[in-house]
Motif scaffolding. Structure first.
Motif, PDB file in Angstrom:
ATOM      1  N   VAL A  19       0.835  -1.204   0.000  1.00 57.20           N
ATOM      2  CA  VAL A  19       0.000   0.000   0.000  1.00 57.20           C
ATOM      3  C   VAL A  19       0.871   1.255   0.000  1.00 57.20           C
ATOM      4  O   VAL A  19       0.610   2.195  -0.758  1.00 57.20           O
ATOM      5  N   GLU A  23       0.849   4.142  -2.762  1.00 57.95           N
ATOM      6  CA  GLU A  23       0.481   5.506  -2.371  1.00 57.95           C
ATOM      7  C   GLU A  23       1.557   6.513  -2.751  1.00 57.95           C
ATOM      8  O   GLU A  23       1.250   7.674  -3.017  1.00 57.95           O
ATOM      9  N   LEU A  30      -5.400   7.447  -4.781  1.00 61.88           N
ATOM     10  CA  LEU A  30      -5.703   6.596  -3.617  1.00 61.88           C
ATOM     11  C   LEU A  30      -6.044   7.391  -2.359  1.00 61.88           C
ATOM     12  O   LEU A  30      -6.270   6.797  -1.306  1.00 61.88           O
ATOM     13  N   VAL A  33      -8.843   6.167   0.121  1.00 59.83           N
ATOM     14  CA  VAL A  33      -9.116   4.732   0.016  1.00 59.83           C
ATOM     15  C   VAL A  33      -8.641   4.052   1.293  1.00 59.83           C
ATOM     16  O   VAL A  33      -7.534   4.297   1.765  1.00 59.83           O
ATOM     17  N   VAL A 105      -6.824  -2.590  -6.616  1.00 64.03           N
ATOM     18  CA  VAL A 105      -6.624  -1.166  -6.883  1.00 64.03           C
ATOM     19  C   VAL A 105      -6.887  -0.881  -8.366  1.00 64.03           C
ATOM     20  O   VAL A 105      -7.520   0.121  -8.708  1.00 64.03           O
TER      21      VAL A 105
END
Length: 117
Positions: A19, A23, A30, A33, A105
């Motif tokens: 993640v 990011e 994102l 999210v 994603v």
């Protein structure tokens, strides 16, 4: 003496690594999210198209969010136990977690997973 890490903590770290990497590259896309981990998927008779499955076993779910008065942000949920069960070792698990997050994603953003990988 180092403290022993639980399987759940190791899994959370694998999710966080992927993640954070995404990011850094896609901060704007994102923003807002949420990413979550649950041990097992909920008991449902039929899974929607927002669920990534392997042999009818849910591995992750994308909840696209709901704008409006009771706004809910998009959320990607990974199911730890089914993913761990499919991995041969920690490196395999890291690759699997990465691939599942990329897939979810990509679905959220409406792009091909190869564009994110």
């Amino acid at each position: 003496m180092p403290l022993a890490r639980t399987k759940a903590e190791i899994f959370d770290d694998l999710v966080l690594d992927t993640v954070e990497s995404l990011e850094r590259r896609y901060a704007k896309e994102l923003a807002g999210v949420e990413f979550a981990v649950e041990d097992v998927p909920p008991e449902l008779n039929v899974y929607d198209s927002d669920v990534l499955e392997d042999g009818e076993v849910p591995l992750a779910r994308l909840l696209p969010g709901r704008p409006g008065r009771h706004e809910l942000p998009p959320r990607i949920v990974l199911y730890r136990r089914p993913l761990e069960f499919r991995a041969m070792d920690r490196e395999d698990l890291a690759d699997l977690v990465h691939d599942v997050i990329i897939e979810q994603v990509a679905n959220l953003l409406g792009v091909d997973p190869d564009e994110l990988a």
